[in-house]
Design a protein around this motif. Structure first.
Motif, PDB file in Angstrom:
ATOM      1  N   GLN A 147       0.844  -1.195   0.000  1.00 51.50           N
ATOM      2  CA  GLN A 147       0.000   0.000   0.000  1.00 51.50           C
ATOM      3  C   GLN A 147       0.875   1.240   0.000  1.00 51.50           C
ATOM      4  N   SER A 150      -3.291   6.088   1.066  1.00 50.08           N
ATOM      5  CA  SER A 150      -4.534   5.776   1.774  1.00 50.08           C
ATOM      6  C   SER A 150      -5.148   7.061   2.296  1.00 50.08           C
ATOM      7  N   ASP A 155      -2.269   4.652   8.426  1.00 48.97           N
ATOM      8  CA  ASP A 155      -2.025   3.517   7.547  1.00 48.97           C
ATOM      9  C   ASP A 155      -0.727   3.694   6.776  1.00 48.97           C
ATOM     10  N   THR A 159      -0.824  10.057   2.741  1.00 51.05           N
ATOM     11  CA  THR A 159      -2.231  10.305   3.031  1.00 51.05           C
ATOM     12  C   THR A 159      -2.793  11.337   2.059  1.00 51.05           C
ATOM     13  N   ASP A 163     -11.196   9.018  -0.114  1.00 46.97           N
ATOM     14  CA  ASP A 163     -11.281   7.614   0.294  1.00 46.97           C
ATOM     15  C   ASP A 163     -10.746   6.741  -0.838  1.00 46.97           C
ATOM     16  N   TRP A 165      -7.259   4.182  -2.137  1.00 52.40           N
ATOM     17  CA  TRP A 165      -6.134   3.353  -1.733  1.00 52.40           C
ATOM     18  C   TRP A 165      -5.353   2.937  -2.979  1.00 52.40           C
ATOM     19  N   HIS A 167      -2.034   0.607  -4.407  1.00 53.67           N
ATOM     20  CA  HIS A 167      -1.091  -0.467  -4.114  1.00 53.67           C
ATOM     21  C   HIS A 167      -0.223  -0.721  -5.342  1.00 53.67           C
ATOM     22  N   LYS A 182     -11.594  -2.143  -0.649  1.00 55.02           N
ATOM     23  CA  LYS A 182     -11.732  -1.686   0.729  1.00 55.02           C
ATOM     24  C   LYS A 182     -12.941  -0.779   0.946  1.00 55.02           C
TER      25      LYS A 182
END
Length: 242
Positions: A147, A150, A155, A159, A163, A165, A167, A182
């Protein structure tokens, strides 16, 4: 499940001499009404900058901007007082919010810099601008999902004000991974950095993109040694009054 495929050779392209840029979505002089965005993913530019060249100081507002270096050293400076260099393994994010100026230059005079510039529409508008940068361990993406972005400061990864994410995985040939989404009402845009893979039984090559929504999981299999970026984003656009 709904899918959309963007082959590498279908992208917009602009070669300015000092900058060679491929646009997955409409950007600058490249416009395709069918390729404006994927959910809140608005820009995915695959940029190569000539030695010693770069983007002079310019403004942004109300956008989440993520830079992922693939080769070389990219020097960043902004009106928040940050002056940094990012290179392969680093990830940088900037919440433009109420407004920020920044510049990006190839720090080296003897080699190119290659990086992805990604713009995400923010969850909340007119927030205070902020900056984040992190160095990731490259071995942690070998046959695993690492990841790198996020919405949560606690996490792994940088940042952002959305919302979403991200990877990255670097897979050996014939290795398989499952990615479980997620968020709620989210989709994943997969971008193949190197090699070839099959994602939910769709074969993709280098720099191909695949958007998938209305599903809970992605099944990824490496056809060759491969590297893939997964960007999970909300499919519903935020309110302009948010």
């Amino acid at each position: 499940m709904h899918t959309i495929i963007h082959k590498a050779d279908s992208r917009g392209h602009a070669n300015h001499g000092w900058l060679n840029s491929f646009h997955t979505f409409s950007f600058a002089n490249y416009y395709d009404p069918e390729r404006i965005h994927f959910g809140v993913l608005r820009v995915l530019n695959d940029d190569t900058v000539a030695p010693g060249m770069g983007f002079g100081k310019h403004p942004h507002d109300n956008m989440e901007i993520i830079s992922i270096p693939l080769y070389g050293d990219l020097e960043h400076e902004d009106s928040m007082g940050n002056k940094t260099v990012i290179r392969e393994g680093d990830v940088q994010s900037m919440t433009a919010g109420t407004g920020v100026f920044h510049s990006e230059y190839n720090k080296n005079k003897d080699k190119e810099v290659k990086f992805l510039q990604i713009w995400i529409l923010p969850k909340k508008r007119n927030v205070t601008p902020s900056y984040d940068q992190i160095s990731m361990a490259l071995e942690e993406r070998h046959n695993k999902l690492q990841q790198i972005v996020s919405p949560n400061a606690d996490d792994e990864g940088v940042t952002i004000n959305q919302d979403a994410w991200f990877h990255i995985t670097k897979l050996d040939k014939d290795r398989e991974l499952t990615y479980a989404l997620k968020g709620q009402d989210t989709g994943v845009y997969a971008f193949v950095l190197e090699g070839s893979v099959s994602i939910n039984n769709t074969d993709l090559g280098r720099r191909d993109g695949l958007g998938i929504s209305e599903t809970d999981t992605l099944e990824i299999k490496a056809i060759t040694d491969a590297q893939v970026l997964l960007m999970e984003v909300p499919m519903r656009l935020p309110s302009v009054n948010g």
